[in-house]
Design a protein around this motif. Structure first.
Motif, short mmCIF file in Angstrom:
data_model
loop_
_atom_site.label_atom_id
_atom_site.label_comp_id
_atom_site.label_asym_id
_atom_site.label_seq_id
_atom_site.Cartn_x
_atom_site.Cartn_y
_atom_site.Cartn_z
N VAL A 62 0.82 -1.21 0.00
CA VAL A 62 0.00 0.00 0.00
C VAL A 62 0.85 1.26 0.00
O VAL A 62 1.92 1.31 0.61
N MET A 63 0.39 2.26 -0.74
CA MET A 63 1.11 3.54 -0.78
C MET A 63 0.10 4.67 -0.89
O MET A 63 -1.02 4.48 -1.38
N PRO A 64 0.46 5.86 -0.41
CA PRO A 64 -0.45 7.00 -0.51
C PRO A 64 -0.51 7.47 -1.99
O PRO A 64 0.46 7.27 -2.73
N MET A 65 -1.63 8.04 -2.40
CA MET A 65 -2.83 8.33 -1.67
C MET A 65 -3.70 7.09 -1.50
O MET A 65 -3.87 6.31 -2.42
N VAL A 66 -4.28 6.92 -0.28
CA VAL A 66 -5.08 5.75 0.05
C VAL A 66 -6.51 6.18 0.33
O VAL A 66 -6.75 7.19 0.99
N CYS A 67 -7.47 5.39 -0.16
CA CYS A 67 -8.86 5.64 0.19
C CYS A 67 -9.51 4.33 0.61
O CYS A 67 -8.99 3.25 0.36
N MET A 68 -10.66 4.45 1.28
CA MET A 68 -11.47 3.28 1.61
C MET A 68 -12.69 3.26 0.71
O MET A 68 -13.24 4.31 0.35
N SER A 69 -13.11 2.06 0.34
CA SER A 69 -14.37 1.88 -0.37
C SER A 69 -15.17 0.81 0.36
O SER A 69 -14.67 0.15 1.26
N GLY A 70 -16.43 0.65 -0.04
CA GLY A 70 -17.27 -0.34 0.63
C GLY A 70 -18.01 0.26 1.81
O GLY A 70 -17.74 1.38 2.25
N GLY A 71 -18.93 -0.52 2.35
CA GLY A 71 -19.79 -0.04 3.42
C GLY A 71 -19.06 0.32 4.70
O GLY A 71 -19.46 1.25 5.42
N VAL A 72 -17.97 -0.39 5.02
CA VAL A 72 -17.24 -0.13 6.27
C VAL A 72 -16.53 1.22 6.21
O VAL A 72 -16.13 1.76 7.24
N ALA A 73 -16.38 1.80 5.03
CA ALA A 73 -15.77 3.12 4.91
C ALA A 73 -16.53 4.17 5.72
O ALA A 73 -15.96 5.20 6.12
N LYS A 74 -17.81 3.91 5.98
CA LYS A 74 -18.62 4.86 6.76
C LYS A 74 -18.30 4.80 8.24
O LYS A 74 -18.73 5.68 9.00
N ASN A 75 -17.57 3.78 8.69
CA ASN A 75 -17.26 3.60 10.10
C ASN A 75 -15.99 4.39 10.45
O ASN A 75 -14.88 3.96 10.15
N GLY A 76 -16.18 5.54 11.07
CA GLY A 76 -15.05 6.41 11.39
C GLY A 76 -14.05 5.78 12.34
O GLY A 76 -12.85 6.04 12.25
N ALA A 77 -14.52 4.93 13.25
CA ALA A 77 -13.61 4.29 14.21
C ALA A 77 -12.66 3.34 13.50
O ALA A 77 -11.46 3.28 13.83
N VAL A 78 -13.15 2.58 12.53
CA VAL A 78 -12.28 1.69 11.75
C VAL A 78 -11.30 2.52 10.92
O VAL A 78 -10.11 2.20 10.85
N ARG A 79 -11.78 3.58 10.30
CA ARG A 79 -10.91 4.43 9.48
C ARG A 79 -9.77 5.01 10.30
O ARG A 79 -8.61 4.98 9.89
N ARG A 80 -10.10 5.53 11.49
CA ARG A 80 -9.06 6.13 12.34
C ARG A 80 -8.04 5.08 12.78
O ARG A 80 -6.83 5.33 12.78
N ALA A 81 -8.53 3.91 13.16
CA ALA A 81 -7.61 2.84 13.60
C ALA A 81 -6.74 2.37 12.45
O ALA A 81 -5.55 2.08 12.63
N LEU A 82 -7.31 2.30 11.26
CA LEU A 82 -6.55 1.87 10.09
C LEU A 82 -5.49 2.90 9.71
O LEU A 82 -4.34 2.56 9.40
N SER A 83 -5.87 4.18 9.79
CA SER A 83 -4.93 5.25 9.49
C SER A 83 -3.76 5.23 10.47
O SER A 83 -2.59 5.38 10.08
N GLU A 84 -4.07 5.00 11.74
CA GLU A 84 -3.03 4.95 12.76
C GLU A 84 -2.12 3.74 12.56
O GLU A 84 -0.90 3.84 12.68
N SER A 85 -2.72 2.59 12.23
CA SER A 85 -1.94 1.37 12.05
C SER A 85 -0.99 1.48 10.85
O SER A 85 0.15 1.01 10.91
N LEU A 86 -1.46 2.10 9.78
CA LEU A 86 -0.64 2.23 8.57
C LEU A 86 0.22 3.49 8.56
O LEU A 86 1.10 3.63 7.71
N ASP A 87 -0.05 4.40 9.52
CA ASP A 87 0.63 5.69 9.57
C ASP A 87 0.45 6.43 8.25
O ASP A 87 1.40 7.00 7.69
#
Length: 258
Positions: A206-231
């Motif tokens: 994975v490399m920037p720029m990164v986006c999420m797709s799919g229904g889970v993209a609406k879940n802000g808690a998952v997005r924040r945790a994923l962003s933190e995990s991948l830095d």
């Protein structure tokens, strides 16, 4: 020229009407995917709302789990291709798509020109998918749409160590019985999904720029945790759940003008 893209997933059906490969003129989303009548209903809905007849549509392309069993399309194409095309349509500089759907998770890496250069998929286990979150929401007797706000209140996210949905279910029930706060459990559940998906993302390169797709993209808690995990910053757009359908409509347009 009008083209139609239909994304038949495991839990939802999405449609996009595209004009001249540039402008989204209609969209529809219905709960119910492969094996239901929702794909046809979603198609009929978007055509009716836009006052367009099937004869007005130059080409229809179908993607997603149910793409091979839908008789009203002119062709079908892999969701990997479509999510890459759809993501790039919304984010022109996009290099990586993280798609967390109902039954699987995919990471798609794009070249500078937007062509898919690599992908990694988890379709063998529900952990790290929307299904995992649905199961946990049922256990906690919560609407999954409330996860984000609830997780934001957590001061000590719970550790969910099990890599299997069945075992994780037992682990969450046990922690709940032992007095772990609901918000800490939800934060831990979202972090658990992010940890599994970030491992896929690293394998894919994975490399920037990164986006999420799919229904889970609406879940802000998952997005924040994923962003933190991948830095890495994770971009999101209100159309994230439609990326597959956008890509299918765009693919249809490119075929139609050949």
């Amino acid at each position: 020229m009008i083209t139609l893209g239909i994304d038949i997933g495991s839990t939802t059906s999405k449609c996009i009407l595209l004009r001249d490969g540039k402008e989204i003129i209609g969209k529809s989303l219905l709960v119910g995917g492969m094996g239901t009548d929702s794909p046809k209903k979603a198609m009929d809905t978007v055509l009716k709302e836009c006052e367009i007849t099937p004869e007005d549509v130059a080409r229809t392309i179908v993607t997603g789990y149910g793409r091979k069993n839908f008789e009203f399309g002119d062709g079908e194409v892999s969701e990997l291709t479509c999510h890459g095309l759809g993501g790039r349509f919304v984010f022109p500089e996009l290099r990586s798509v993280i798609d967390i759907g109902g039954q699987d998770a995919k990471v798609i890496v794009l070249s500078e020109s937007g062509r898919m250069s690599n992908f990694v998929m988890n379709d063998k286990c529900a952990a790290g998918t929307g299904r995992f979150l649905d199961v946990m929401a049922t256990i906690l007797q919560m609407d999954i749409g409330d996860f984000d706000a609830c997780a934001a209140k957590s001061s000590d996210p719970a550790s969910i160590s099990s890599t299997c949905t069945v075992f994780a279910e037992s682990e969450v029930i046990s922690q709940l019985a032992n007095g772990v706060k609901r918000e800490d459990l939800i934060a831990g559940i979202c972090s658990s999904v992010a940890a599994r998906v970030s491992a896929l993302a690293r394998r894919a390169g994975v490399m920037p720029m990164v986006c999420m797709s799919g229904g889970v993209a609406k879940n802000g808690a998952v997005r924040r945790a994923l962003s933190e995990s991948l830095d890495m910053e994770i971009a999101v757009d209100p159309l994230a759940q439609y990326f597959g359908a956008i890509g299918a409509a765009l693919y249809a347009y490119r075929q139609a003008i050949k």
